[in-house]
Design a protein around this motif. Structure first.
Motif, PDB file in Angstrom:
ATOM      1  N   HIS A  72      -2.514  21.835 -28.625  1.00 59.74           N
ATOM      2  CA  HIS A  72      -3.960  22.575 -28.740  1.00 59.74           C
ATOM      3  C   HIS A  72      -5.306  21.393 -28.696  1.00 59.74           C
ATOM      4  O   HIS A  72      -4.605  19.693 -28.087  1.00 59.74           O
ATOM      5  CB  HIS A  72      -3.682  22.150 -30.115  1.00 59.74           C
ATOM      6  CG  HIS A  72      -4.884  22.436 -31.377  1.00 59.74           C
ATOM      7  ND1 HIS A  72      -5.137  23.487 -31.181  1.00 59.74           N
ATOM      8  CD2 HIS A  72      -5.862  21.623 -31.984  1.00 59.74           C
ATOM      9  CE1 HIS A  72      -6.876  23.252 -32.078  1.00 59.74           C
ATOM     10  NE2 HIS A  72      -7.267  21.880 -32.492  1.00 59.74           N
ATOM     11  N   PRO A  73      -5.906  21.559 -28.441  1.00 61.22           N
ATOM     12  CA  PRO A  73      -6.331  23.039 -28.134  1.00 61.22           C
ATOM     13  C   PRO A  73      -6.244  23.648 -27.303  1.00 61.22           C
ATOM     14  O   PRO A  73      -6.879  23.593 -25.738  1.00 61.22           O
ATOM     15  CB  PRO A  73      -8.315  22.985 -28.380  1.00 61.22           C
ATOM     16  CG  PRO A  73      -8.619  21.514 -27.460  1.00 61.22           C
ATOM     17  CD  PRO A  73      -6.857  20.609 -27.934  1.00 61.22           C
ATOM     18  N   MET A  75      -8.357  26.827 -26.786  1.00 58.07           N
ATOM     19  CA  MET A  75      -9.806  27.673 -26.304  1.00 58.07           C
ATOM     20  C   MET A  75     -10.329  27.846 -25.387  1.00 58.07           C
ATOM     21  O   MET A  75     -10.560  28.935 -25.195  1.00 58.07           O
ATOM     22  CB  MET A  75     -10.720  26.998 -27.457  1.00 58.07           C
ATOM     23  CG  MET A  75     -10.498  27.577 -29.341  1.00 58.07           C
ATOM     24  SD  MET A  75      -9.028  25.751 -29.854  1.00 58.07           S
ATOM     25  CE  MET A  75     -10.534  24.349 -29.536  1.00 58.07           C
ATOM     26  N   PRO A  80      -8.244  32.215 -29.860  1.00 59.70           N
ATOM     27  CA  PRO A  80      -8.646  31.251 -30.950  1.00 59.70           C
ATOM     28  C   PRO A  80      -8.043  29.692 -31.898  1.00 59.70           C
ATOM     29  O   PRO A  80      -7.355  29.588 -31.814  1.00 59.70           O
ATOM     30  CB  PRO A  80      -9.346  32.446 -32.211  1.00 59.70           C
ATOM     31  CG  PRO A  80      -8.876  33.704 -31.707  1.00 59.70           C
ATOM     32  CD  PRO A  80      -7.506  33.544 -30.132  1.00 59.70           C
ATOM     33  N   TRP A  81      -9.045  29.031 -32.773  1.00 53.10           N
ATOM     34  CA  TRP A  81      -8.656  27.582 -32.826  1.00 53.10           C
ATOM     35  C   TRP A  81      -7.606  27.973 -34.119  1.00 53.10           C
ATOM     36  O   TRP A  81      -6.991  27.368 -33.656  1.00 53.10           O
ATOM     37  CB  TRP A  81     -10.007  27.338 -33.605  1.00 53.10           C
ATOM     38  CG  TRP A  81      -9.720  25.233 -34.014  1.00 53.10           C
ATOM     39  CD1 TRP A  81      -9.286  24.530 -33.376  1.00 53.10           C
ATOM     40  CD2 TRP A  81      -8.553  25.309 -35.141  1.00 53.10           C
ATOM     41  NE1 TRP A  81      -9.721  23.203 -33.685  1.00 53.10           N
ATOM     42  CE2 TRP A  81      -8.953  23.866 -34.902  1.00 53.10           C
ATOM     43  CE3 TRP A  81      -9.216  25.846 -35.934  1.00 53.10           C
ATOM     44  CZ2 TRP A  81      -8.425  23.034 -36.437  1.00 53.10           C
ATOM     45  CZ3 TRP A  81      -8.543  25.356 -37.211  1.00 53.10           C
ATOM     46  CH2 TRP A  81      -8.349  23.508 -37.414  1.00 53.10           C
ATOM     47  N   SER A  84      -4.645  29.063 -31.826  1.00 46.63           N
ATOM     48  CA  SER A  84      -4.855  28.124 -30.883  1.00 46.63           C
ATOM     49  C   SER A  84      -3.173  26.851 -32.289  1.00 46.63           C
ATOM     50  O   SER A  84      -2.564  26.296 -31.615  1.00 46.63           O
ATOM     51  CB  SER A  84      -5.147  26.492 -30.567  1.00 46.63           C
ATOM     52  OG  SER A  84      -4.747  25.732 -29.952  1.00 46.63           O
ATOM     53  N   ILE A  85      -3.682  26.756 -33.294  1.00 43.62           N
ATOM     54  CA  ILE A  85      -2.600  25.451 -34.318  1.00 43.62           C
ATOM     55  C   ILE A  85      -1.458  26.295 -34.500  1.00 43.62           C
ATOM     56  O   ILE A  85      -0.688  26.130 -34.504  1.00 43.62           O
ATOM     57  CB  ILE A  85      -3.500  25.876 -35.356  1.00 43.62           C
ATOM     58  CG1 ILE A  85      -4.522  24.865 -35.230  1.00 43.62           C
ATOM     59  CG2 ILE A  85      -2.860  24.446 -36.870  1.00 43.62           C
ATOM     60  CD1 ILE A  85      -4.716  23.263 -35.356  1.00 43.62           C
TER      61      ILE A  85
END
Length: 526
Positions: A72-73, A75, A80-81, A84-85
């Motif tokens: 992570h990240p 993007m 999208p954030w 990604s998480i």
């Protein structure tokens, strides 16, 4: 359960970069006591040894592999954030639970074997007993054999990284030299056996044994620890006796092209310029050959692409051998390859990455899970793995090649050394991970260099690049997250360690001895 979890965390402290390797020799003992002890109660409830084994596995594997959060990240890939998480957490949770499952399998086999021993004694007309030194030593033998067996099976799967043997790298070079006898499992066996003896001594002491059994078991643990280190130190002190005629001056380039720009025009231009300039400079400094990282030029290498490559033009100009990390089109897919380019720029040999990273470089069980898993990964196209019987012929003799994740699988190195490989070339891309994973990857390559008694040259995209001698000493290491080049003289070697000749012979021997001990026990009970 908390004791099991935190002892697993303590084991992870032995892993690079902390290198508190001493913890590894005691961190399994609490789990061993829980699995083999009589009392599994907490707050009036029975605690399952399986749950405790899983807790230990989560503590160790989860902590040791926590640096996977560096994914992570994402993007820059258009993810999208929150997604990604989710991807990063899924990958970490999956490999953590996989490691925990292996520990659970170990404790299951341990309890099954002990139960068989106990059943034989209960049906005996003579007093054999389920206590005493013989019973404790049997459990140590069984537990050690099963731990080595589980790790060996793990190395046959796509997921293997956190063998307890690598808790000693690079901090304990003496014990790592036991790997020359039977590979990493020799170190694993020593750690498991010492932990088991300490645990058995504690169990005996808790049972208030009237004899001196606890002290005897502790004495054996200390003796095993000391003898193992003395033998390893003797191997460590053996002179290398490298001949001047076997010298090879190798240059390496750490390109430092971040993954987030690597596949776009800016990254391609930066890679071409950086590697071409580095190659030219290294040759002018006297390098006879140059090594680049995994995917140094991140495009398919073919007649059309190489003609337009600035790096290729540099090879034609300076006419020195290079090992180029790139991609090649093979039947059925795309391989991550290390090419040997001769002075004319022709690819005279190729090594394809054997161990691809699940969910990172290919989707496992594509036909069954492709639709579901594709939502949890950034893989755009399944990679094509190489075979175990590859040869990397070079103008300087056979090389032993590996690409990134291959470093965690000793058999890849052993097979190439057995076929005559004279030096190790490792090409990796550890971006976007932190220095923690860089140190762990270096620790893996360091173990491989010792096990097969070879010089190792490591070229990574972002660090750590370096050179390691056959005794595991780091001759040179780059700084992380920097562009760097270096020239180092290494030596081609043709020695054959016990591990190279016979492979991991120790694990089957231990398993056979444990089985024989069980059979003898049963025969006596009759």
């Amino acid at each position: 359960m908390s004791i099991a979890f935190f002892s697993g965390v303590a084991m992870s402290l032995a892993v690079a970069p902390l290198n508190w390797w001493g913890f590894a020799w005691i961190a399994i003992a609490p789990l061993w006591v829980i699995v083999n002890g009589e009392n599994h109660k907490a707050s009036g409830r029975m605690i399952s040894p399986t749950v405790c084994a899983i807790a230990w596995g989560i503590g160790y594997h989860g902590s040791a592999l926590f640096e996977i959060r560096g994914l992570h990240p994402l993007m820059w890939l258009g993810i999208p954030w929150l997604a990604s998480i989710a991807i990063t957490f899924f990958c970490w949770a999956f490999i953590t639970l996989w490691g925990a499952a292996l520990v659970a399998i170990w404790q299951g086999g341990m309890r099954l074997g002990v139960r068989s021993w106990t059943s034989a004694a209960s049906g005996s007309r003579t007093k054999i007993g389920n206590s005493g030194v013989a019973f404790s030593l049997f459990r140590v033998l069984l537990g050690t054999a099963l731990w080595c067996g589980v790790e060996t099976l793990c190395n046959l799967t796509p997921l293997a990284w956190t063998s307890i043997s690598y808790t000693q790298s690079p901090g304990n070079l003496a014990i790592l030299h036991l790997g020359q006898l039977s590979g990493a499992m020799t170190v694993t066996a020593a750690i498991a056996a010492v932990n088991g003896l300490i645990a058995e001594a504690w169990i005996s002491w808790q049972a208030k044994a009237k004899d001196k059994q606890p002290y005897f078991l502790v004495a054996i643990a200390v003796l095993l620890f000391v003898i193992g280190h003395l033998l390893g130190y003797w191997l460590y002190r053996q002179p290398l006796n490298d001949l001047a005629t076997s010298a090879l001056k190798v240059g390496l380039i750490q390109g430092n092209v971040p993954t987030r720009i690597k596949l776009f025009p800016e990254g391609l231009q930066r890679a071409e310029t950086g590697y071409a300039k580095g190659y030219t400079t290294l040759v002018e400094q006297g390098a006879e050959a140059v090594l680049t990282p995994e995917g140094a030029l991140p495009f398919l290498w073919n007649d059309r692409s190489r003609i337009n490559s600035l790096f290729y033009q540099s090879v034609l100009d300076k006419q020195k051998v290079t090992w180029l990390g790139t991609f090649t089109a093979q039947k059925g897919g795309v391989a991550r390859s290390l090419l040997t380019l001769n002075a004319q720029g022709d690819a005279i040999s190729r090594y394809d990455k054997v161990k691809l990273v699940p969910l990172g470089e290919y989707i496992p069980f594509q036909e069954l899970l492709g639709g579901l898993v594709s939502k949890l990964t950034t893989v755009a196209e399944n990679g094509l793995p190489g075979g175990l019987n590859q040869r990397l012929d070079t103008p300087f003799g056979l090389a032993i090649a590996s690409i990134c994740y291959d470093s965690a699988f000793p058999e890849i190195f052993r097979r190439q050394a057995a076929r005559g490989g004279q030096f190790i070339l490792t090409a990796s891309n550890l971006d976007p991970y932190s220095e923690v994973l860089m140190a762990q990857h270096q620790a893996q390559d360091l173990m491989r260099a010792i096990e097969i008694d070879r010089w190792a040259v490591r070229a990574t995209n972002t660090g750590y690049s370096g050179v390691i001698d056959p005794h595991g000493r780091i001759v040179w290491r780059s700084q992380p997250q920097t562009y760097d080049i270096h020239v180092q003289t290494i030596y081609r070697r043709q020695t054959q360690t016990g591990y190279v000749r016979w492979g991991d012979w120790l694990t089957p021997v231990l398993l056979i001895l444990a089985a024989v001990a069980g059979v003898v026990r049963w025969v006596r009970s009759q």
